[in-house]
Write an enzyme that holds these catalytic residues in place. Structure first.
Site, PDB file in Angstrom:
ATOM      1  N   GLU A  84       0.835  -1.194   0.000  1.00  0.00           N
ATOM      2  CA  GLU A  84       0.000   0.000   0.000  1.00  0.00           C
ATOM      3  C   GLU A  84       0.877   1.253   0.000  1.00  0.00           C
ATOM      4  O   GLU A  84       1.751   1.401   0.853  1.00  0.00           O
ATOM      5  CB  GLU A  84      -0.911   0.031   1.228  1.00  0.00           C
ATOM      6  CG  GLU A  84      -1.984  -1.016   1.221  1.00  0.00           C
ATOM      7  CD  GLU A  84      -3.039  -0.755   0.166  1.00  0.00           C
ATOM      8  OE1 GLU A  84      -3.455   0.403  -0.024  1.00  0.00           O
ATOM      9  OE2 GLU A  84      -3.455  -1.741  -0.479  1.00  0.00           O
ATOM     10  N   GLU A 143      -4.267   2.072   9.190  1.00  0.00           N
ATOM     11  CA  GLU A 143      -4.025   1.796   7.767  1.00  0.00           C
ATOM     12  C   GLU A 143      -4.222   0.309   7.482  1.00  0.00           C
ATOM     13  O   GLU A 143      -4.757  -0.067   6.441  1.00  0.00           O
ATOM     14  CB  GLU A 143      -2.608   2.235   7.381  1.00  0.00           C
ATOM     15  CG  GLU A 143      -2.344   2.177   5.900  1.00  0.00           C
ATOM     16  CD  GLU A 143      -3.258   3.098   5.106  1.00  0.00           C
ATOM     17  OE1 GLU A 143      -3.795   2.632   4.081  1.00  0.00           O
ATOM     18  OE2 GLU A 143      -3.453   4.257   5.503  1.00  0.00           O
ATOM     19  N   GLU A 147     -10.802  -2.757   2.584  1.00  0.00           N
ATOM     20  CA  GLU A 147     -10.724  -2.749   1.119  1.00  0.00           C
ATOM     21  C   GLU A 147     -10.689  -4.169   0.568  1.00  0.00           C
ATOM     22  O   GLU A 147     -11.366  -4.487  -0.415  1.00  0.00           O
ATOM     23  CB  GLU A 147      -9.483  -1.991   0.655  1.00  0.00           C
ATOM     24  CG  GLU A 147      -9.549  -0.510   0.863  1.00  0.00           C
ATOM     25  CD  GLU A 147      -8.243   0.181   0.498  1.00  0.00           C
ATOM     26  OE1 GLU A 147      -7.315  -0.489  -0.015  1.00  0.00           O
ATOM     27  OE2 GLU A 147      -8.143   1.388   0.732  1.00  0.00           O
TER      28      GLU A 147
END
Length: 121
Positions: free
Chosen positions: A35, A76, A83
């Site tokens: 990411e 995060e 996601e």
């Protein structure tokens, strides 16, 4: 709804459990490293460590900055997990067409952590 346990890894105990958990954690960190946001946050954290080493900063401020950085990285990871789940349960819907965009859930959390870090006094 029945649970399909055929795909689940076997339960372990003792040291084998600890080793399996460490393996899952390492796998999660490898996934998180893909990411861009995580890489940017880690780079900013490293820069902060260097800046604090050069400046005369109290131990309390260093500790609070480290805690907030770890909290940001944890959020995060949660955002990335959301996601992944959204992508898995609705693969036919792509991009902005998703009914509930996972980024809309996770970005405010990360923003609040950054805002809290900036408002320390």
């Amino acid at each position: 709804m029945t649970h399909n346990t055929e795909l689940a890894p076997p339960k372990r105990a003792g040291f084998a459990h600890l080793r399996a958990a460490a393996g899952y954690s390492i796998g999660g960190l490898k996934r998180l490293a893909k990411e861009a946001a995580f890489r940017q946050e880690a780079l900013a954290g490293a820069g902060l460590v260097v800046a604090y080493a050069v400046m005369e900063v109290t131990a309390a401020i260093r500790l609070s900055a480290q805690v907030l950085l770890l909290l940001l990285i944890a959020m995060e990871a949660v955002n990335t997990a959301i996601e992944e789940i959204i992508d898995r349960i609705s693969p036919e819907v792509v991009g902005a067409e998703k009914p509930l965009n996972a980024l809309e859930l996770g970005i405010p959390i990360c923003f609040e952590v950054l805002e809290t870090a900036g408002n320390r006094r």
